[in-house]
Scaffold this motif. Structure first.
Motif, short mmCIF file in Angstrom:
data_model
loop_
_atom_site.label_atom_id
_atom_site.label_comp_id
_atom_site.label_asym_id
_atom_site.label_seq_id
_atom_site.Cartn_x
_atom_site.Cartn_y
_atom_site.Cartn_z
N GLN A 107 6.59 -3.97 -8.78
CA GLN A 107 7.01 -4.32 -7.42
C GLN A 107 8.33 -3.62 -7.07
N LYS A 108 9.22 -3.51 -8.03
CA LYS A 108 10.49 -2.83 -7.78
C LYS A 108 10.28 -1.33 -7.57
N TYR A 109 9.38 -0.74 -8.36
CA TYR A 109 9.07 0.68 -8.16
C TYR A 109 8.49 0.94 -6.77
N GLU A 110 7.69 0.02 -6.30
CA GLU A 110 7.09 0.20 -4.97
C GLU A 110 8.15 0.11 -3.88
N ILE A 111 9.11 -0.77 -4.03
CA ILE A 111 10.21 -0.85 -3.05
C ILE A 111 11.01 0.44 -3.07
N ALA A 112 11.34 0.93 -4.27
CA ALA A 112 12.14 2.15 -4.39
C ALA A 112 11.42 3.35 -3.80
N ALA A 113 10.11 3.43 -4.00
CA ALA A 113 9.36 4.57 -3.46
C ALA A 113 9.49 4.65 -1.95
N ARG A 114 9.65 3.50 -1.31
CA ARG A 114 9.78 3.47 0.16
C ARG A 114 11.21 3.63 0.63
N TYR A 115 12.18 3.13 -0.14
CA TYR A 115 13.52 2.96 0.41
C TYR A 115 14.66 3.61 -0.37
N SER A 116 14.42 4.17 -1.55
CA SER A 116 15.51 4.69 -2.36
C SER A 116 15.79 6.15 -2.04
#
Length: 447
Positions: A107-116
């Motif tokens: 779930q954290k990787y998915e957030i980062a893929a969008r926003y990091s």
């Protein structure tokens, strides 16, 4: 395809400072040579009088998402990182819920893929009751930075204080294990003693007494003994004491070390003398300690006993930090200013530019076997930072990109400025402006 030609820059890389041109095509460094000529369209950057460094790889940050987004988010803190020359980070599992399973980690990787805006990786958190996750983690050794163990200074699922569980983890984990080493039982004893003596009168100045040298050495010595027993790849985070330096060696090349060490910028800078002025703002775990410990850390860093410089960026809101000592959370925001702080020490003659790059760029890449990053080399991902040593960076709320909007360095002006930051060939930050047209990439590892 993005193409940039950096002209007449001083490249700080692999132990040398050389004048050169650097051509970036797409995601990669295409050519590094004097007097590069390009016939097709390219964006040219004048590097005269400035320095080009590999992008910093910060192996320890807390970006608070999910669960604590009132403090920080991956979006806000990755922007602050890029503004500070950090092109890649490895983020810790003490979010909510704590990232102790691969499903929660994903779930954290998915957030980062969008926003990091910066490149990213995330540690899996060890837990007393999830030993089966280690076997699952081993299958992902190429795409996860490591396993984080809180051997103290945590609560709930993330505190691993069961010795048979620790032994099982050290015996079976095939990824680097990163440890926070403070002995929790001793901390509790000393905290109770301090409460008995002072009650509610405790302040941040008591923090290094409660979390003293023995608290750190007892835990880090135990971690080293486990790593030696089981042949584990161990990386001990944020060391703070002279006492612990005997645990580490400078006698073998970094790539051959099974046990490596990290120091954080605030422990190289602040001492216990700063508590009366800054109080809870510099309350962190492990604690900032007396000046002789800071000098021992510097000596070990320059000798090669300490391998990596990181930030342990750990933001909390201003309101949280204004609470009484016992209620105020530990940690401080640093990722935007860690490189600038070290550049100030360079200008003071404390450390060379080559050594800064070694400890903040090359060595994290070697320690974690990061694939094709951490160096300015033809064919590598173009993670790079341009620094102007003749300019300055004021620290004030207008120039802070942290969501928490405070810094222990407020009112200070660093005698250097980060003018450009490239992330995987994308010019993510230039002259105070962000370009969010392209996000960072997931870090991969050669294991």
């Amino acid at each position: 395809m993005q193409r940039y030609l950096i002209k007449d820059i001083l490249l700080v890389n692999e132990g040398k400072i050389v004048p050169t041109d650097v051509l970036i095509e797409g995601e990669r460094f295409e050519k590094i040579a004097p007097h590069i000529q390009v016939k097709t369209q390219v964006t040219e950057i004048n590097g005269a009088g400035k320095y080009l460094l590999p992008g910093v790889i910060d192996d320890q940050v807390h970006f608070r998402e999910p669960g604590y987004t009132h403090k920080a988010t991956i979006y806000t803190e990755s922007r602050a990182a890029v503004a500070g020359g950090v092109t890649s980070y490895m983020e810790m599992p003490n979010t909510y819920p704590p990232a102790v399973t691969l499903e929660l980690l994903q779930q954290k990787y998915e957030i980062a893929a969008r926003y990091s805006l910066a490149n990213y990786s995330f540690y899996l958190g060890a837990a007393n009751h999830h030993p089966e996750e280690i076997a699952r983690l081993n299958a992902h050794r190429h795409e996860i930075c490591g396993l984080k163990i809180f051997m103290g200074s945590s609560t709930g699922e993330l505190l691993v204080d069961d010795i048979p569980t620790l032994e099982q983890i050290f015996a079976n984990c095939e990824l680097p294990i990163a440890t926070h080493c403070e002995d929790e039982s001793l901390i509790r004893q000393r905290l109770q003693m301090a409460k008995t003596q002072k009650g509610e009168a405790l302040t941040a100045a008591d923090h290094p007494w409660i979390r003293n040298e023995e608290v750190c050495l007892r835990s880090s010595s135990f971690a080293v003994s486990l790593a030696k027993r089981y042949g584990t790849r161990l990386h001990i985070l944020h060391l703070t004491t002279a006492d612990e330096m005997k645990l580490f060696t400078a006698d073998i090349p970094l790539a051959e070390k099974q046990i490596t060490a990290e120091v954080c910028v605030h422990h190289l800078h602040f001492t216990a003398d700063a508590y009366p002025r800054l109080g809870n703002l510099i309350k962190c775990n492990p604690a900032i300690k007396a000046a002789h410990h800071r000098e021992a850390l510097w000596q070990a860093l320059l000798e090669g006993r300490i391998d990596v410089i990181a930030t342990d960026h750990a933001p909390h809101t201003w309101e949280e930090k204004q609470q009484p000592y016992l209620q105020a959370p530990a940690g401080l925001p640093l990722v935007q200013h860690g490189l600038l702080l070290m550049l100030e020490y360079y200008q003071q003659g404390k450390i060379s530019l080559e050594k800064i790059v070694e400890k903040m760029c090359h060595h994290p890449a070697i320690c974690f076997q990061v694939r094709e990053r951490g160096f300015v080399r033809e064919g590598y991902f173009a993670d790079a930072v341009i620094v102007d040593m003749k300019s300055h960076t004021p620290v004030d709320q207008q120039h802070l990109y942290y969501k928490c909007k405070w810094s222990p360095f407020e009112s200070h002006s660093f005698p250097a400025r980060i003018t450009h930051t490239f992330v995987s060939g994308h010019l993510a930050y230039a002259e105070g402006k962000f370009n969010e047209a392209q996000m960072g990439q997931r870090l991969m590892f050669n294991r």
